[in-house]
Enzyme design. Structure first.
Site, mmCIF file in Angstrom:
data_model
loop_
_atom_site.group_PDB
_atom_site.id
_atom_site.type_symbol
_atom_site.label_atom_id
_atom_site.label_comp_id
_atom_site.label_asym_id
_atom_site.label_seq_id
_atom_site.Cartn_x
_atom_site.Cartn_y
_atom_site.Cartn_z
ATOM 1 C CE1 TYR A 184 -6.267 13.247 5.371
ATOM 2 C CE2 TYR A 184 -4.963 11.235 5.342
ATOM 3 C CZ TYR A 184 -5.096 12.574 5.655
ATOM 4 O OH TYR A 184 -4.068 13.234 6.268
ATOM 5 C CD GLU A 185 -13.049 4.493 1.828
ATOM 6 O OE1 GLU A 185 -13.908 3.945 1.124
ATOM 7 O OE2 GLU A 185 -12.052 3.902 2.279
ATOM 8 C CG ASP A 236 2.753 7.796 4.295
ATOM 9 O OD1 ASP A 236 3.362 8.869 4.460
ATOM 10 O OD2 ASP A 236 1.576 7.746 3.897
ATOM 11 C CB THR A 278 -8.333 5.338 4.628
ATOM 12 O OG1 THR A 278 -8.966 6.334 3.809
ATOM 13 C CG2 THR A 278 -7.925 4.157 3.762
ATOM 14 C CG ASP A 295 -1.586 15.437 -3.262
ATOM 15 O OD1 ASP A 295 -2.154 15.853 -4.290
ATOM 16 O OD2 ASP A 295 -1.078 16.189 -2.414
ATOM 17 C CD GLU A 340 -2.688 1.489 2.397
ATOM 18 O OE1 GLU A 340 -3.534 2.406 2.368
ATOM 19 O OE2 GLU A 340 -2.471 0.795 3.410
ATOM 20 C CG ASP A 358 -10.986 12.201 -2.586
ATOM 21 O OD1 ASP A 358 -11.015 13.428 -2.776
ATOM 22 O OD2 ASP A 358 -9.943 11.605 -2.267
#
Length: 265
Positions: free
Chosen positions: A214-215, A76, A212, A125, A51, A159
């Site tokens: 942010y989701e 990350d 997540t 992003d 991921e 998104d």
């Protein structure tokens, strides 16, 4: 750096499932497990799934719980984010999880040829101003090819209509096989388009319950969640799509305000 972040970084140094190699380190010291993650860390022959831009690791940890016979590695550069998922994995006794703190630009320095089976890109992003920073651009796709098996799967969940549209044109321009694509993931599968839902395999259905941080924010704002998975063959020259794409008309949390432009390549 705040005291809380410093404490998390110090604690992560003791986490056996976290490997910290920012660019300043990897540029000087080769990564010893490249090509041998299974032998040296996981101690099994199971597939490896990455991921990229994993944030707090909700997907990495969530997928690892659903699929104990698959190895998952969250990547990350933000150590304070990785801390959350890494700690959850340790507390949950998940031996099929690891986290790598590094820049995705140098991701090919950590994995050997054919070492990875799938890649997840979750709410990346969209990088509307710089095509070379988009995680589905040719810049990154060529790097993925160096360690992804031939025809390995890339998942995009986003998104951003801009990133989804760009990736759609990218896939079409390079004739990459699309396994599933929807512009309204939860609308298709939970309420509306039964034909699209019928095309979704059981593996994809299982992961719908994993959201997540942010989701959840995007869903709360009423935004559609888009999802695509496609294969990335190793043969052929990858090209960028030559098309103007309408920019997203909203601003993501904690991202700088966009310019007055309305489209971008």
């Amino acid at each position: 750096m705040s005291k809380g972040k410093l404490q998390k970084f110090a604690e992560m140094e003791t986490f056996k499932n976290v490997f910290q190699y920012p660019f300043s380190v990897i540029s000087e010291v080769p990564f010893g497990m490249k090509g041998s993650w299974r032998e040296q860390y996981f101690h099994n022959d199971n597939p490896i799934v990455l991921e990229l831009g994993c944030g707090k690791g909700e997907y990495t940890v969530g997928l690892a719980r659903v699929y104990p016979d698959i190895n998952f590695i969250g990547v990350d550069i933000k150590g304070a984010r990785i801390y959350t998922g890494a700690r959850q994995a340790l507390e949950g006794g998940l031996d099929n999880v690891a986290f790598l703190r590094t820049s995705i630009e140098v991701i090919d320095r950590f994995f050997g040829e054919d070492e990875v089976q799938e890649i997840w890109l979750t709410f990346s992003d969209p990088q509307m101003k710089n095509v070379h920073k988009r995680l589905t651009s040719t810049f990154f796709m060529e790097r993925y090819r160096r360690f992804l098996v031939d025809g390995g799967i890339v998942h995009l969940k986003t998104d951003s209509n801009f990133l989804f549209t760009y990736t759609t044109y990218m896939v079409q321009a390079n004739h990459l096989p699309v396994l599933y694509r929807t512009e309204d993931l939860y609308g298709n599968t939970l309420e509306g388009d039964r034909a699209a839902a019928h095309l979704m395999d059981e593996k994809t259905r299982e992961i719908l319950g994993i959201h997540t941080y942010y989701e959840n924010q995007w869903i709360d704002r009423g935004l559609d969640i888009r999802y695509m998975k496609f294969r990335l063959p190793q043969a052929g020259v990858l090209v960028e799509p030559d098309i103007e794409i309408e920019l997203d008309d909203y601003r993501s949390y904690k991202r700088p305000k966009r310019s007055g432009l309305t489209t971008s390549r």
